[in-house]
Design a protein around this motif. Structure first.
Motif, PDB file in Angstrom:
ATOM      1  N   VAL A  12      -1.839  -7.855  12.413  1.00 17.87           N
ATOM      2  CA  VAL A  12      -0.996  -7.306  11.341  1.00 17.87           C
ATOM      3  C   VAL A  12      -0.303  -6.067  11.875  1.00 17.87           C
ATOM      4  O   VAL A  12      -0.961  -5.195  12.457  1.00 17.87           O
ATOM      5  CB  VAL A  12      -1.852  -6.939  10.109  1.00 17.87           C
ATOM      6  N   PRO A  13       1.016  -5.957  11.697  1.00 15.47           N
ATOM      7  CA  PRO A  13       1.696  -4.740  12.154  1.00 15.47           C
ATOM      8  C   PRO A  13       1.083  -3.507  11.475  1.00 15.47           C
ATOM      9  O   PRO A  13       0.834  -3.502  10.276  1.00 15.47           O
ATOM     10  CB  PRO A  13       3.145  -4.942  11.705  1.00 15.47           C
ATOM     11  N   VAL A  14       0.824  -2.481  12.256  1.00 18.95           N
ATOM     12  CA  VAL A  14       0.140  -1.293  11.747  1.00 18.95           C
ATOM     13  C   VAL A  14       0.950  -0.609  10.657  1.00 18.95           C
ATOM     14  O   VAL A  14       0.395  -0.037   9.726  1.00 18.95           O
ATOM     15  CB  VAL A  14      -0.169  -0.329  12.916  1.00 18.95           C
ATOM     16  N   TRP A  15       2.281  -0.687  10.709  1.00 16.03           N
ATOM     17  CA  TRP A  15       3.073  -0.008   9.679  1.00 16.03           C
ATOM     18  C   TRP A  15       2.807  -0.613   8.299  1.00 16.03           C
ATOM     19  O   TRP A  15       2.925   0.072   7.286  1.00 16.03           O
ATOM     20  CB  TRP A  15       4.559  -0.041  10.017  1.00 16.03           C
ATOM     21  N   PRO A  20       2.473   0.115   2.444  1.00 21.10           N
ATOM     22  CA  PRO A  20       2.496  -0.980   1.463  1.00 21.10           C
ATOM     23  C   PRO A  20       1.113  -1.503   1.081  1.00 21.10           C
ATOM     24  O   PRO A  20       0.863  -1.751  -0.099  1.00 21.10           O
ATOM     25  CB  PRO A  20       3.312  -2.069   2.150  1.00 21.10           C
ATOM     26  N   LEU A  21       0.214  -1.652   2.033  1.00 21.37           N
ATOM     27  CA  LEU A  21      -1.101  -2.196   1.716  1.00 21.37           C
ATOM     28  C   LEU A  21      -1.901  -1.270   0.795  1.00 21.37           C
ATOM     29  O   LEU A  21      -2.409  -1.719  -0.235  1.00 21.37           O
ATOM     30  CB  LEU A  21      -1.872  -2.517   2.997  1.00 21.37           C
ATOM     31  N   PRO A  22      -2.024   0.024   1.089  1.00 19.78           N
ATOM     32  CA  PRO A  22      -2.754   0.908   0.168  1.00 19.78           C
ATOM     33  C   PRO A  22      -2.115   0.986  -1.214  1.00 19.78           C
ATOM     34  O   PRO A  22      -2.818   1.011  -2.224  1.00 19.78           O
ATOM     35  CB  PRO A  22      -2.729   2.262   0.864  1.00 19.78           C
ATOM     36  N   VAL A  23      -0.795   1.002  -1.274  1.00 17.73           N
ATOM     37  CA  VAL A  23      -0.121   1.053  -2.581  1.00 17.73           C
ATOM     38  C   VAL A  23      -0.419  -0.220  -3.366  1.00 17.73           C
ATOM     39  O   VAL A  23      -0.711  -0.172  -4.560  1.00 17.73           O
ATOM     40  CB  VAL A  23       1.397   1.255  -2.401  1.00 17.73           C
ATOM     41  N   THR A  24      -0.371  -1.363  -2.708  1.00 13.24           N
ATOM     42  CA  THR A  24      -0.674  -2.637  -3.364  1.00 13.24           C
ATOM     43  C   THR A  24      -2.114  -2.655  -3.865  1.00 13.24           C
ATOM     44  O   THR A  24      -2.380  -3.091  -4.989  1.00 13.24           O
ATOM     45  CB  THR A  24      -0.439  -3.801  -2.389  1.00 13.24           C
TER      46      THR A  24
END
Length: 56
Positions: A12-15, A20-24
């Motif tokens: 998974v790209p680190v960006w 996006p992942l924590p916000v989701t």
């Protein structure tokens, strides 16, 4: 010298892991908490049903 590679973690790209992942995950947790809180509210009983008087 610059390394021109996309940094990944587990494929998974680190960006994607930085914003996006924590916000989701936070949004999903908020929705789950809201639904659980909403389900806990007592539902008022329906009004009593009165049968009409018999004809006559």
């Amino acid at each position: 010298m610059w390394d021109d590679e996309l940094l990944t973690a587990g494929g998974v790209p680190v960006w994607l892991l930085t914003v996006p992942l924590p916000v989701t995950l936070l949004l999903m947790a908020a929705v789950v908490l809201w639904l659980r809180r909403r389900a806990r509210r007592p539902v008022p009983p329906p009004p009593p049903v009165h049968a009409p008087p018999p004809p006559g």
